[in-house]
Design a protein around this motif. Structure first.
Motif, PDB file in Angstrom:
ATOM      1  N   GLY A   6       0.808  -1.214   0.000  1.00  0.00           N
ATOM      2  CA  GLY A   6       0.000   0.000   0.000  1.00  0.00           C
ATOM      3  C   GLY A   6       0.841   1.263   0.000  1.00  0.00           C
ATOM      4  N   HIS A   7       2.145   1.134   0.303  1.00  0.00           N
ATOM      5  CA  HIS A   7       3.042   2.294   0.269  1.00  0.00           C
ATOM      6  C   HIS A   7       3.154   2.785  -1.167  1.00  0.00           C
ATOM      7  N   GLU A   8       3.016   4.085  -1.363  1.00  0.00           N
ATOM      8  CA  GLU A   8       3.152   4.635  -2.711  1.00  0.00           C
ATOM      9  C   GLU A   8       3.789   6.012  -2.650  1.00  0.00           C
ATOM     10  N   GLY A   9       4.259   6.455  -3.795  1.00  0.00           N
ATOM     11  CA  GLY A   9       4.896   7.762  -3.867  1.00  0.00           C
ATOM     12  C   GLY A   9       5.384   8.061  -5.258  1.00  0.00           C
ATOM     13  N   ASP A  10       6.123   9.136  -5.365  1.00  0.00           N
ATOM     14  CA  ASP A  10       6.714   9.560  -6.631  1.00  0.00           C
ATOM     15  C   ASP A  10       8.223   9.607  -6.469  1.00  0.00           C
ATOM     16  N   MET A  11       8.918   9.333  -7.552  1.00  0.00           N
ATOM     17  CA  MET A  11      10.382   9.360  -7.550  1.00  0.00           C
ATOM     18  C   MET A  11      10.858   9.711  -8.946  1.00  0.00           C
ATOM     19  N   CYS A  12      12.113  10.125  -9.040  1.00  0.00           N
ATOM     20  CA  CYS A  12      12.679  10.432 -10.351  1.00  0.00           C
ATOM     21  C   CYS A  12      12.919   9.138 -11.128  1.00  0.00           C
ATOM     22  N   ARG A  13      12.778   9.201 -12.448  1.00  0.00           N
ATOM     23  CA  ARG A  13      13.012   8.015 -13.294  1.00  0.00           C
ATOM     24  C   ARG A  13      14.486   7.619 -13.259  1.00  0.00           C
ATOM     25  N   LEU A  14      15.348   8.584 -13.385  1.00  0.00           N
ATOM     26  CA  LEU A  14      16.798   8.378 -13.301  1.00  0.00           C
ATOM     27  C   LEU A  14      17.356   9.481 -12.420  1.00  0.00           C
ATOM     28  N   GLY A  15      18.475   9.209 -11.784  1.00  0.00           N
ATOM     29  CA  GLY A  15      19.079  10.246 -10.973  1.00  0.00           C
ATOM     30  C   GLY A  15      20.485   9.893 -10.541  1.00  0.00           C
ATOM     31  N   PHE A  16      21.116  10.860  -9.883  1.00  0.00           N
ATOM     32  CA  PHE A  16      22.462  10.653  -9.350  1.00  0.00           C
ATOM     33  C   PHE A  16      22.682  11.617  -8.197  1.00  0.00           C
ATOM     34  N   SER A  17      23.721  11.330  -7.427  1.00  0.00           N
ATOM     35  CA  SER A  17      24.089  12.186  -6.314  1.00  0.00           C
ATOM     36  C   SER A  17      25.608  12.256  -6.206  1.00  0.00           C
ATOM     37  N   PRO A  18      26.185  13.453  -6.319  1.00  0.00           N
ATOM     38  CA  PRO A  18      27.643  13.594  -6.143  1.00  0.00           C
ATOM     39  C   PRO A  18      27.979  13.680  -4.654  1.00  0.00           C
ATOM     40  N   ARG A  19      28.244  12.545  -4.060  1.00  0.00           N
ATOM     41  CA  ARG A  19      28.546  12.495  -2.627  1.00  0.00           C
ATOM     42  C   ARG A  19      30.035  12.695  -2.387  1.00  0.00           C
ATOM     43  N   LYS A  20      30.415  12.819  -1.113  1.00  0.00           N
ATOM     44  CA  LYS A  20      31.828  13.046  -0.779  1.00  0.00           C
ATOM     45  C   LYS A  20      32.734  11.921  -1.270  1.00  0.00           C
ATOM     46  N   ALA A  21      32.328  10.679  -1.076  1.00  0.00           N
ATOM     47  CA  ALA A  21      33.189   9.539  -1.397  1.00  0.00           C
ATOM     48  C   ALA A  21      33.113   9.104  -2.858  1.00  0.00           C
ATOM     49  N   GLN A  22      31.959   9.310  -3.506  1.00  0.00           N
ATOM     50  CA  GLN A  22      31.795   8.865  -4.893  1.00  0.00           C
ATOM     51  C   GLN A  22      30.527   9.470  -5.486  1.00  0.00           C
ATOM     52  N   ILE A  23      30.365   9.276  -6.780  1.00  0.00           N
ATOM     53  CA  ILE A  23      29.104   9.635  -7.431  1.00  0.00           C
ATOM     54  C   ILE A  23      28.228   8.390  -7.400  1.00  0.00           C
ATOM     55  N   VAL A  24      26.993   8.557  -6.977  1.00  0.00           N
ATOM     56  CA  VAL A  24      26.037   7.460  -6.936  1.00  0.00           C
ATOM     57  C   VAL A  24      25.037   7.694  -8.064  1.00  0.00           C
ATOM     58  N   LEU A  25      24.899   6.703  -8.950  1.00  0.00           N
ATOM     59  CA  LEU A  25      23.934   6.794 -10.044  1.00  0.00           C
ATOM     60  C   LEU A  25      22.808   5.805  -9.783  1.00  0.00           C
ATOM     61  N   TYR A  26      21.591   6.270  -9.895  1.00  0.00           N
ATOM     62  CA  TYR A  26      20.413   5.431  -9.664  1.00  0.00           C
ATOM     63  C   TYR A  26      19.917   4.949 -11.024  1.00  0.00           C
ATOM     64  N   ILE A  27      20.634   3.959 -11.570  1.00  0.00           N
ATOM     65  CA  ILE A  27      20.331   3.467 -12.919  1.00  0.00           C
ATOM     66  C   ILE A  27      20.305   1.944 -13.013  1.00  0.00           C
ATOM     67  N   LEU A  28      20.527   1.248 -11.915  1.00  0.00           N
ATOM     68  CA  LEU A  28      20.559  -0.205 -11.992  1.00  0.00           C
ATOM     69  C   LEU A  28      19.146  -0.773 -11.931  1.00  0.00           C
ATOM     70  N   THR A  29      18.897  -1.784 -12.759  1.00  0.00           N
ATOM     71  CA  THR A  29      17.597  -2.444 -12.828  1.00  0.00           C
ATOM     72  C   THR A  29      17.811  -3.930 -12.564  1.00  0.00           C
ATOM     73  N   GLU A  30      16.754  -4.688 -12.611  1.00  0.00           N
ATOM     74  CA  GLU A  30      16.861  -6.138 -12.426  1.00  0.00           C
ATOM     75  C   GLU A  30      17.216  -6.846 -13.731  1.00  0.00           C
ATOM     76  N   ASP A  31      17.468  -6.106 -14.791  1.00  0.00           N
ATOM     77  CA  ASP A  31      17.754  -6.678 -16.104  1.00  0.00           C
ATOM     78  C   ASP A  31      19.038  -7.505 -16.062  1.00  0.00           C
ATOM     79  N   PRO A  32      18.965  -8.800 -16.434  1.00  0.00           N
ATOM     80  CA  PRO A  32      20.156  -9.650 -16.419  1.00  0.00           C
ATOM     81  C   PRO A  32      21.256  -9.147 -17.359  1.00  0.00           C
ATOM     82  N   GLY A  33      20.896  -8.409 -18.396  1.00  0.00           N
ATOM     83  CA  GLY A  33      21.885  -7.876 -19.337  1.00  0.00           C
ATOM     84  C   GLY A  33      22.830  -6.870 -18.712  1.00  0.00           C
ATOM     85  N   GLN A  34      22.459  -6.325 -17.566  1.00  0.00           N
ATOM     86  CA  GLN A  34      23.334  -5.348 -16.924  1.00  0.00           C
ATOM     87  C   GLN A  34      24.620  -5.975 -16.393  1.00  0.00           C
ATOM     88  N   SER A  35      24.626  -7.269 -16.152  1.00  0.00           N
ATOM     89  CA  SER A  35      25.855  -7.930 -15.694  1.00  0.00           C
ATOM     90  C   SER A  35      26.969  -7.761 -16.710  1.00  0.00           C
TER      91      SER A  35
END
Length: 139
Positions: free
Chosen positions: A64-93
């Motif tokens: 029942g939890h719902e909300g809105d989020m960006c389709r793609l995104g990233f965050s330039p953090r202190k230690a590294q850049i985090v990209l929110y682009i990984l999916t469950e697609d087996p081809g990503q391996s």
């Protein structure tokens, strides 16, 4: 139910990037921002205090939890850049194997600096992630 903290804000993505202390990470963030804007056709928008997102979608879980989020995104953090682009697609391996130096979580890709990765592969992954999101959450 707790309020969702990651939602669009009026913070300027350009100003947020300019405030990144590490000069390499700041320039990498500019590059990733331009790439994601070009691929999505969407302007950057801050989601919460530290995520730069492109586009949006509405999700609803079986709980029942719902909300809105960006389709793609990233965050330039202190230690590294985090990209929110990984999916469950087996081809990503295969893509991850070709990418270069990185770490990954369930949906997050961690890169120390763009010089460590193959930008063509990163763009391919970003395009595929957008296609996945568009198929899973049609506009």
């Amino acid at each position: 139910m707790a309020e969702i903290k990651t939602k669009p804000t009026e913070i300027s993505p350009a100003e947020f990037i300019e405030a990144v202390e590490n000069p390499v990470r700041r320039e990498d963030a500019k590059t990733v921002c331009a790439m994601m804007a070009r691929i999505t056709g969407e302007p950057p928008k801050m989601w919460g205090p530290s995520i730069i997102g492109f586009g949006s979608y509405h999700y609803k879980y079986g709980s029942g939890h719902e909300g809105d989020m960006c389709r793609l995104g990233f965050s330039p953090r202190k230690a590294q850049i985090v990209l929110y682009i990984l999916t469950e697609d087996p081809g990503q391996s295969d893509q991850l194997a070709r990418l270069g130096k990185h770490k990954n979580g369930k949906s997050c890709l961690y890169i120390n600096k763009l010089a460590d990765v193959d930008m063509a592969v990163l763009e391919e992954m970003t395009r595929d992630a957008l296609a996945h999101m568009n198929a899973k959450y049609p506009a």
